[in-house]
Design a protein around this motif. Sequence first.
Motif, PDB file in Angstrom:
ATOM      1  N   THR A  37      12.255   3.978 -10.942  1.00 31.15           N
ATOM      2  CA  THR A  37      11.647   4.587  -9.756  1.00 31.15           C
ATOM      3  C   THR A  37      11.695   3.637  -8.569  1.00 31.15           C
ATOM      4  O   THR A  37      11.364   2.459  -8.703  1.00 31.15           O
ATOM      5  N   LEU A  38      12.114   4.159  -7.440  1.00 29.10           N
ATOM      6  CA  LEU A  38      12.080   3.393  -6.189  1.00 29.10           C
ATOM      7  C   LEU A  38      10.992   3.965  -5.300  1.00 29.10           C
ATOM      8  O   LEU A  38      11.007   5.148  -4.971  1.00 29.10           O
ATOM      9  N   ALA A  39      10.042   3.106  -4.914  1.00 29.89           N
ATOM     10  CA  ALA A  39       9.051   3.499  -3.910  1.00 29.89           C
ATOM     11  C   ALA A  39       9.510   2.934  -2.577  1.00 29.89           C
ATOM     12  O   ALA A  39       9.880   1.760  -2.492  1.00 29.89           O
ATOM     13  N   PHE A  40       9.484   3.758  -1.543  1.00 30.66           N
ATOM     14  CA  PHE A  40       9.912   3.261  -0.231  1.00 30.66           C
ATOM     15  C   PHE A  40       8.998   3.771   0.878  1.00 30.66           C
ATOM     16  O   PHE A  40       8.515   4.906   0.811  1.00 30.66           O
ATOM     17  N   PRO A  41       8.775   2.906   1.873  1.00 31.16           N
ATOM     18  CA  PRO A  41       7.987   3.345   3.026  1.00 31.16           C
ATOM     19  C   PRO A  41       8.914   4.047   4.011  1.00 31.16           C
ATOM     20  O   PRO A  41      10.146   3.974   3.876  1.00 31.16           O
ATOM     21  N   HIS A 121       4.134   3.726 -11.865  1.00 29.87           N
ATOM     22  CA  HIS A 121       4.963   2.563 -12.153  1.00 29.87           C
ATOM     23  C   HIS A 121       6.294   2.654 -11.417  1.00 29.87           C
ATOM     24  O   HIS A 121       7.051   3.599 -11.630  1.00 29.87           O
ATOM     25  N   CYS A 122       6.579   1.677 -10.551  1.00 31.64           N
ATOM     26  CA  CYS A 122       7.821   1.666  -9.786  1.00 31.64           C
ATOM     27  C   CYS A 122       8.620   0.418 -10.118  1.00 31.64           C
ATOM     28  O   CYS A 122       8.110  -0.694 -10.057  1.00 31.64           O
ATOM     29  N   THR A 123       9.858   0.615 -10.465  1.00 36.94           N
ATOM     30  CA  THR A 123      10.747  -0.479 -10.814  1.00 36.94           C
ATOM     31  C   THR A 123      11.067  -1.308  -9.575  1.00 36.94           C
ATOM     32  O   THR A 123      11.127  -2.526  -9.618  1.00 36.94           O
ATOM     33  N   ALA A 124      11.328  -0.599  -8.497  1.00 38.30           N
ATOM     34  CA  ALA A 124      11.723  -1.274  -7.259  1.00 38.30           C
ATOM     35  C   ALA A 124      10.886  -0.743  -6.110  1.00 38.30           C
ATOM     36  O   ALA A 124      10.466   0.413  -6.124  1.00 38.30           O
ATOM     37  N   ILE A 125      10.632  -1.632  -5.142  1.00 32.12           N
ATOM     38  CA  ILE A 125       9.989  -1.158  -3.911  1.00 32.12           C
ATOM     39  C   ILE A 125      10.838  -1.600  -2.725  1.00 32.12           C
ATOM     40  O   ILE A 125      11.488  -2.649  -2.759  1.00 32.12           O
ATOM     41  N   ALA A 126      10.845  -0.773  -1.695  1.00 35.78           N
ATOM     42  CA  ALA A 126      11.588  -1.112  -0.480  1.00 35.78           C
ATOM     43  C   ALA A 126      10.632  -1.695   0.542  1.00 35.78           C
ATOM     44  O   ALA A 126       9.456  -1.347   0.602  1.00 35.78           O
ATOM     45  N   ASN A 127      11.176  -2.595   1.348  1.00 33.13           N
ATOM     46  CA  ASN A 127      10.408  -3.212   2.422  1.00 33.13           C
ATOM     47  C   ASN A 127      11.075  -2.945   3.764  1.00 33.13           C
ATOM     48  O   ASN A 127      12.262  -3.207   3.918  1.00 33.13           O
ATOM     49  N   ALA A 128      10.304  -2.419   4.729  1.00 33.83           N
ATOM     50  CA  ALA A 128      10.794  -2.273   6.111  1.00 33.83           C
ATOM     51  C   ALA A 128      10.610  -3.629   6.782  1.00 33.83           C
ATOM     52  O   ALA A 128       9.526  -3.968   7.240  1.00 33.83           O
ATOM     53  N   THR A 129      11.681  -4.407   6.805  1.00 35.50           N
ATOM     54  CA  THR A 129      11.552  -5.811   7.189  1.00 35.50           C
ATOM     55  C   THR A 129      11.960  -6.059   8.644  1.00 35.50           C
ATOM     56  O   THR A 129      12.127  -5.126   9.443  1.00 35.50           O
ATOM     57  N   GLY A 138       2.906  -8.091  10.301  1.00 31.44           N
ATOM     58  CA  GLY A 138       2.168  -6.830  10.162  1.00 31.44           C
ATOM     59  C   GLY A 138       2.917  -5.799   9.327  1.00 31.44           C
ATOM     60  O   GLY A 138       4.002  -6.063   8.807  1.00 31.44           O
ATOM     61  N   GLY A 139       2.319  -4.632   9.217  1.00 35.22           N
ATOM     62  CA  GLY A 139       2.928  -3.503   8.512  1.00 35.22           C
ATOM     63  C   GLY A 139       3.230  -3.795   7.055  1.00 35.22           C
ATOM     64  O   GLY A 139       2.628  -4.664   6.416  1.00 35.22           O
ATOM     65  N   VAL A 140       4.188  -3.052   6.542  1.00 40.40           N
ATOM     66  CA  VAL A 140       4.503  -3.128   5.120  1.00 40.40           C
ATOM     67  C   VAL A 140       5.173  -4.468   4.781  1.00 40.40           C
ATOM     68  O   VAL A 140       5.018  -4.992   3.665  1.00 40.40           O
ATOM     69  N   ASN A 141       5.884  -5.056   5.738  1.00 42.84           N
ATOM     70  CA  ASN A 141       6.534  -6.354   5.514  1.00 42.84           C
ATOM     71  C   ASN A 141       5.507  -7.441   5.187  1.00 42.84           C
ATOM     72  O   ASN A 141       5.659  -8.182   4.208  1.00 42.84           O
ATOM     73  N   ALA A 142       4.450  -7.506   6.005  1.00 42.18           N
ATOM     74  CA  ALA A 142       3.405  -8.509   5.766  1.00 42.18           C
ATOM     75  C   ALA A 142       2.735  -8.247   4.417  1.00 42.18           C
ATOM     76  O   ALA A 142       2.488  -9.182   3.642  1.00 42.18           O
ATOM     77  N   ALA A 143       2.472  -6.968   4.116  1.00 43.26           N
ATOM     78  CA  ALA A 143       1.783  -6.623   2.869  1.00 43.26           C
ATOM     79  C   ALA A 143       2.617  -7.018   1.649  1.00 43.26           C
ATOM     80  O   ALA A 143       2.100  -7.597   0.688  1.00 43.26           O
ATOM     81  N   ILE A 144       3.917  -6.714   1.682  1.00 42.74           N
ATOM     82  CA  ILE A 144       4.762  -7.007   0.512  1.00 42.74           C
ATOM     83  C   ILE A 144       4.951  -8.510   0.329  1.00 42.74           C
ATOM     84  O   ILE A 144       4.786  -9.036  -0.775  1.00 42.74           O
ATOM     85  N   PHE A 145       5.277  -9.225   1.408  1.00 44.81           N
ATOM     86  CA  PHE A 145       5.456 -10.682   1.258  1.00 44.81           C
ATOM     87  C   PHE A 145       4.163 -11.342   0.789  1.00 44.81           C
ATOM     88  O   PHE A 145       4.198 -12.272  -0.020  1.00 44.81           O
TER      89      PHE A 145
END
Length: 231
Positions: A37-41, A121-129, A138-145
């Motif tokens: 599964t890929l989760a993406f913003p 459960h997600c195997t991979a997640i995407a980051n809007a970097t 900020g945003g999803v980039n700050a959260a993921i890192f």
Amino acid sequence: IQSHATKERDSNQVVESHEEPKMASAGSNISLENIPTLAFPSISTADFHFNLDKASDIIVEKVEEYVNKLGNARLVLVDLSQNSKILSLVKAKAAEKNIDSKKFLTFAGNITKLYSEGGLHCTAIANATNWRLKPGGGGVNAAIFSAAGPALETATKATAGSLSPGKAIVVPLPSSSPLFSREGVTHVIHVLGPNMNPQRPNHLNNDYVKGCQILREAYSALFDGFASIVR
Ligand code: AR6
């Protein structure tokens, strides 16, 4: 008063696949353990100010193009809130196009806590970097890192030094990262979308012809990247 059957199901970690995805709300425990599964913003639609209606068309178009190429793998569009405009636009447009709801779903939750808080459960997640592939901002980039810890920054640097708009890179997550150990995420795919925000570097001066083209490329690069780890 809960029925016996409901109690039993609540205490069971595994919910049978025919029952999802619509009960994928925080607190329920859905096991997608065996399904890549890929989760993406939604790329570019917050800090980068990309128009939501145009973005939702592109997301649905690209999901439709890839969903059957990905075998049994799934794609999940994630945003923080149940009230997310992009989630409801995409959900409605995907339903109109009869996209298989077992292979594509929308999900409200924090992309860094999909398993621990949402049971997804997600195997991979995407980051809007950003183009420098740097933590923060900020945003999803700050959260993921931040959730992934320094292991992600090191692994990212080992893969690429920068990213052009419309491109994506797949970064295997070291098992020392809490995103790996707590959430079960094995890969982060960084994607750089088109920037329509004049306050940010390299904005497109409201050129949506270029912007839409780059956003399409970004989703193709993201889904191709995911396909490369599913195979
Ligand atoms: N979980 C799920 N979705 C999230 C989360 C989260 N933790 N945080 C944000 N979103 P944005 P962009 C959603 O602004 O527009 C950064 O500073 C959010 O609601 O993160 O591509 C980078 O460094 C929205 O739907 O990304 C770049 O410089 C989506 O994620 C720049 O912002 C994307 O919002 C990229 O801007």
